[in-house]
Write an enzyme that holds these catalytic residues in place. Structure first.
Site, PDB file in Angstrom:
ATOM      1  N   CYS A 150      36.365  38.223  48.308  1.00  0.00           N
ATOM      2  CA  CYS A 150      37.650  37.694  47.820  1.00  0.00           C
ATOM      3  C   CYS A 150      38.533  37.256  48.979  1.00  0.00           C
ATOM      4  O   CYS A 150      39.235  36.259  48.873  1.00  0.00           O
ATOM      5  CB  CYS A 150      38.351  38.761  46.993  1.00  0.00           C
ATOM      6  SG  CYS A 150      38.497  40.346  47.834  1.00  0.00           S
ATOM      7  N   LYS A 179      31.981  50.210  34.766  1.00  0.00           N
ATOM      8  CA  LYS A 179      31.072  49.204  34.187  1.00  0.00           C
ATOM      9  C   LYS A 179      30.659  48.289  35.331  1.00  0.00           C
ATOM     10  O   LYS A 179      31.474  47.592  35.931  1.00  0.00           O
ATOM     11  CB  LYS A 179      31.797  48.429  33.091  1.00  0.00           C
ATOM     12  CG  LYS A 179      30.905  47.899  31.992  1.00  0.00           C
ATOM     13  CD  LYS A 179      30.006  46.747  32.376  1.00  0.00           C
ATOM     14  CE  LYS A 179      30.751  45.441  32.464  1.00  0.00           C
ATOM     15  NZ  LYS A 179      29.903  44.360  33.017  1.00  0.00           N
ATOM     16  N   GLU A 197      42.635  43.051  40.751  1.00  0.00           N
ATOM     17  CA  GLU A 197      42.296  42.505  42.083  1.00  0.00           C
ATOM     18  C   GLU A 197      41.476  41.255  41.812  1.00  0.00           C
ATOM     19  O   GLU A 197      40.296  41.339  41.482  1.00  0.00           O
ATOM     20  CB  GLU A 197      41.475  43.528  42.880  1.00  0.00           C
ATOM     21  CG  GLU A 197      42.269  44.724  43.367  1.00  0.00           C
ATOM     22  CD  GLU A 197      43.136  44.430  44.578  1.00  0.00           C
ATOM     23  OE1 GLU A 197      43.045  43.315  45.122  1.00  0.00           O
ATOM     24  OE2 GLU A 197      43.914  45.306  44.978  1.00  0.00           O
ATOM     25  N   GLU A 218      38.475  28.327  44.500  1.00  0.00           N
ATOM     26  CA  GLU A 218      37.806  29.354  45.305  1.00  0.00           C
ATOM     27  C   GLU A 218      36.297  29.138  45.218  1.00  0.00           C
ATOM     28  O   GLU A 218      35.675  29.462  44.215  1.00  0.00           O
ATOM     29  CB  GLU A 218      38.147  30.741  44.725  1.00  0.00           C
ATOM     30  CG  GLU A 218      37.538  31.882  45.475  1.00  0.00           C
ATOM     31  CD  GLU A 218      37.629  33.207  44.722  1.00  0.00           C
ATOM     32  OE1 GLU A 218      37.662  33.218  43.481  1.00  0.00           O
ATOM     33  OE2 GLU A 218      37.649  34.238  45.404  1.00  0.00           O
TER      34      GLU A 218
HETATM   35  P1  NAD Z   1      33.976  38.132  36.705  1.00  0.00           P
HETATM   36  O1  NAD Z   1      35.414  38.093  36.348  1.00  0.00           O
HETATM   37  O2  NAD Z   1      33.076  37.120  36.094  1.00  0.00           O
HETATM   38  O3  NAD Z   1      33.322  39.539  36.309  1.00  0.00           O
HETATM   39  C1  NAD Z   1      33.771  40.757  36.858  1.00  0.00           C
HETATM   40  C2  NAD Z   1      33.442  41.903  35.907  1.00  0.00           C
HETATM   41  O4  NAD Z   1      34.181  41.744  34.696  1.00  0.00           O
HETATM   42  C3  NAD Z   1      31.973  42.000  35.494  1.00  0.00           C
HETATM   43  O5  NAD Z   1      31.600  43.371  35.461  1.00  0.00           O
HETATM   44  C4  NAD Z   1      31.986  41.423  34.083  1.00  0.00           C
HETATM   45  O6  NAD Z   1      30.916  41.882  33.256  1.00  0.00           O
HETATM   46  C5  NAD Z   1      33.315  41.918  33.577  1.00  0.00           C
HETATM   47  N1  NAD Z   1      33.877  41.153  32.446  1.00  0.00           N
HETATM   48  C6  NAD Z   1      33.712  39.844  32.148  1.00  0.00           C
HETATM   49  N2  NAD Z   1      34.439  39.519  31.054  1.00  0.00           N
HETATM   50  C7  NAD Z   1      35.102  40.639  30.679  1.00  0.00           C
HETATM   51  C8  NAD Z   1      36.050  40.931  29.672  1.00  0.00           C
HETATM   52  N3  NAD Z   1      36.469  40.003  28.784  1.00  0.00           N
HETATM   53  N4  NAD Z   1      36.548  42.182  29.601  1.00  0.00           N
HETATM   54  C9  NAD Z   1      36.169  43.130  30.484  1.00  0.00           C
HETATM   55  N5  NAD Z   1      35.277  42.920  31.462  1.00  0.00           N
HETATM   56  C10 NAD Z   1      34.748  41.684  31.579  1.00  0.00           C
HETATM   57  O7  NAD Z   1      33.945  38.093  38.291  1.00  0.00           O
HETATM   58  P2  NAD Z   1      32.691  37.982  39.259  1.00  0.00           P
HETATM   59  O8  NAD Z   1      32.162  36.594  39.186  1.00  0.00           O
HETATM   60  O9  NAD Z   1      31.773  39.134  38.991  1.00  0.00           O
HETATM   61  O10 NAD Z   1      33.359  38.233  40.691  1.00  0.00           O
HETATM   62  C11 NAD Z   1      33.798  37.215  41.528  1.00  0.00           C
HETATM   63  C12 NAD Z   1      35.319  37.168  41.525  1.00  0.00           C
HETATM   64  O11 NAD Z   1      35.840  38.443  41.914  1.00  0.00           O
HETATM   65  C13 NAD Z   1      35.883  36.187  42.542  1.00  0.00           C
HETATM   66  O12 NAD Z   1      36.914  35.438  41.942  1.00  0.00           O
HETATM   67  C14 NAD Z   1      36.471  37.084  43.636  1.00  0.00           C
HETATM   68  O13 NAD Z   1      37.526  36.526  44.375  1.00  0.00           O
HETATM   69  C15 NAD Z   1      36.911  38.259  42.842  1.00  0.00           C
HETATM   70  N6  NAD Z   1      37.039  39.432  43.713  1.00  0.00           N
HETATM   71  C16 NAD Z   1      38.298  39.897  43.983  1.00  0.00           C
HETATM   72  C17 NAD Z   1      38.467  40.983  44.839  1.00  0.00           C
HETATM   73  C18 NAD Z   1      39.837  41.513  45.157  1.00  0.00           C
HETATM   74  O14 NAD Z   1      39.929  42.620  45.686  1.00  0.00           O
HETATM   75  N7  NAD Z   1      40.905  40.790  44.872  1.00  0.00           N
HETATM   76  C19 NAD Z   1      37.348  41.589  45.405  1.00  0.00           C
HETATM   77  C20 NAD Z   1      36.083  41.098  45.105  1.00  0.00           C
HETATM   78  C21 NAD Z   1      35.944  40.016  44.238  1.00  0.00           C
END
Ligand code: NAD
Length: 470
Positions: A274, A167, A240, A370
């Site tokens: 991240c 997704k 992650e 962050e």
């Molecule tokens: P987000 O959590 O808002 O969304 C990520 C994904 O989750 C999207 O596809 C979204 O549609 C989906 N989603 C949202 N609510 C959901 C639910 N209830 N159930 C299932 N899926 C759902 O994150 P973002 O804003 O897209 O990404 C930024 C964040 O990602 C930052 O905090 C960053 O640090 C983190 N990140 C972590 C890593 C890592 O490897 N640790 C890598 C990249 C980004």
């Protein structure tokens, strides 16, 4: 309109979602917005494809991963154009994500083979440890590195013998959908399914009873919801999540040598990574020099749409994140001092100048949370033990780094950091062969390396009694 890949066919779906150009704030494309029925169809296709994929040989699965990598390479210019359009980033960064990261992780997992382990063999018994695929894996992807993160989930999941439903993030679906179109011919139907859609589609997917495992990269807040959604059927889950990486500059460090690296690892992808440096702890003796040097480097860089051949940094990818970053910077200005940047215009697009802020510390949101944007707080310290304690005093523990001229001292300090990755005189040095662990509230269930295969496999012991002479 680009289509979703479901059960080997390309599907338009019944609803659409606008894709916004972050350089203008205006919609420039539409994509399918997956409904619950689309999600159910993709999971059913992945379930149906699982037995044959599980029973295929590791070499056959590796050939498919190779073909996926080949599809990216053969179409890299077109894919880079799409990635630039939906993220606004410069071309070299788009090419790096596609040609180096996505292809690199697909090829690495294509190259791995896991054999059963012999645990005990004696006159009475033979005990082996086997690893078996789990079934359907739901891969939920964020917007900051959409293709790389989709591939670093698909690669180990598929190599291990699972089928996958990806997704994409609501704001960056384009390049991954196009990848789905390109691989439709080379991946057996149902083995890889790619959906574009909103948070609701993600929520439905992770709670689907026929999904065996969820691998999620995104915010810690969403990670908590996903863990809850996985509880009823005790799905396996890899999280992650966010990071607030600290870097410590030791006394005696040579600022002229290390500042370009610190700058690069703080502002990479405009800070939307991240594991880039998000808190920079600098010893008293070097504090002013470091702030001035970073300001000079940042001030010489061009922030512009990725279609501008001279652009070095692009915009923040979406409006919600842009407003968040602006809020952090405005709050930090109240007590801190902007060394460079900080002046955010109201459009067009979601551009934030590269911003360095000094005289801030714990207690300011920009340090404690962050920001996930092009802003770096520089924090003063006078005692190395204190800097280590402050670096560790975060609920996040993804990456951390130590910078100094005395490598023995830097190693000793690095060993005291609690983050999953620790780097010395560098940061965010990713490699498919190296695990990328997350500690504390940055998540769990490692990605990368051989260790990154294990979360996609269930353990099974085979314990055989040997016939004994009467
Ligand atoms: P987000 O959590 O808002 O969304 C990520 C994904 O989750 C999207 O596809 C979204 O549609 C989906 N989603 C949202 N609510 C959901 C639910 N209830 N159930 C299932 N899926 C759902 O994150 P973002 O804003 O897209 O990404 C930024 C964040 O990602 C930052 O905090 C960053 O640090 C983190 N990140 C972590 C890593 C890592 O490897 N640790 C890598 C990249 C980004």
């Amino acid at each position: 309109m680009h289509k979703m890949l479901i059960g080997g066919t390309l599907e338009q779906g019944s609803r659409t979602l606008d894709v916004i150009d972050p350089c203008t704030g205006k919609a420039f494309e539409t994509v399918p917005d997956a409904t619950q029925q689309d999600v159910d169809k993709a999971v059913a296709a992945a379930s149906a494809a699982f037995p044959a994929w599980r029973d295929s040989s590791p070499d056959a699965r590796a050939n498919v991963l190779e073909a996926m990598a080949g599809a990216i390479e053969a179409n890299i210019d077109e894919l880079a154009d799409l990635l630039i359009a939906e993220t606004g980033r410069p071309r070299d960064l788009a090419m790096f994500e596609l040609g180096h990261l996505a292809v690199g992780y697909l090829r690495y997992y294509a190259s791995l083979r896991l054999e059963p382990e012999l645990l005990i063999e004696d006159d009475t018994r033979r005990v082996e440890l086997h690893r078996k695929p789990l079934g359907v894996v739901a891969a939920i992807v964020p917007w900051n590195a959409p293709v790389f993160i989709a591939c670093n989930k698909m690669a180990p999941a598929l190599a291990a013998g699972n089928t996958v439903v990806v997704k994409t993030a609501p704001t960056t679906p384009l390049t991954t959908l196009r990848l789905g179109e390109l691989i439709a011919e080379v991946v057996p139907g149902g083995v890889v399914n790619i959906l574009s859609g909103g948070n609701d589609a993600g929520a439905h997917l992770v709670s689907h009873p026929d999904v065996a495992k969820v691998t999620f990269t995104g915010s810690t807040a969403t990670g908590r919801k996903i863990m809850e959604a996985c509880a009823p059927s005790l799905k396996r889950v890899t999280l992650e999540l966010g990071g607030n990486d600290a870097a410590i500059v030791l006394p005696g460090a040579d600022i002229a040598t290390i500042a370009p690296g610190i700058f690069g690892f703080s502002f990479f992808n405009s800070g939307q990574v991240c594991a880039v440096i998000k808190r920079l702890y600098v010893h008293d003796s070097l504090y002013d020099q470091m702030c001035e040097t970073l300001a000079a480097i940042a001030g010489s860089c061009k922030v512009a749409p990725g279609t501008d051949a001279e652009a070095q940094f692009g915009p923040v990818q979406n409006k919600a994140q842009f407003e968040k970053v602006r809020g952090y910077i405005e709050q930090a200005k109240e007590d801190g001092k902007v060394v460079v940047g900080g002046d955010i215009q109201d459009g067009p697009g979601y551009f934030v100048p590269l911003t360095v802020i000094r005289n801030v510390s714990e207690g300011h949101e920009i340090v404690d949370e962050e920001p996930f944007g092009p802003v770096l707080p520089v924090i003063r310290y006078s005692d190395v033990d204190d800097a280590v304690a402050r670096a560790n005093a975060s609920p996040f523990a993804l990456g951390g780094s130590v910078w100094g001229s005395d490598l023995d001292q830097a190693r000793a300090v690095a060993a005291r950091l609690e983050s999953g990755s620790v780097w010395i005189n560098q940061h965010c040095a990713l490699d498919p062969a190296v695990p990328f662990p997350a500690n504390k509230q940055s998540g769990f269930g490692v990605e990368g390396g051989v260790e990154g295969l294990y979360p996609y496999l269930a353990l099974q012991t085979v314990n055989m009694a040997k016939p004994q002479a009467a």
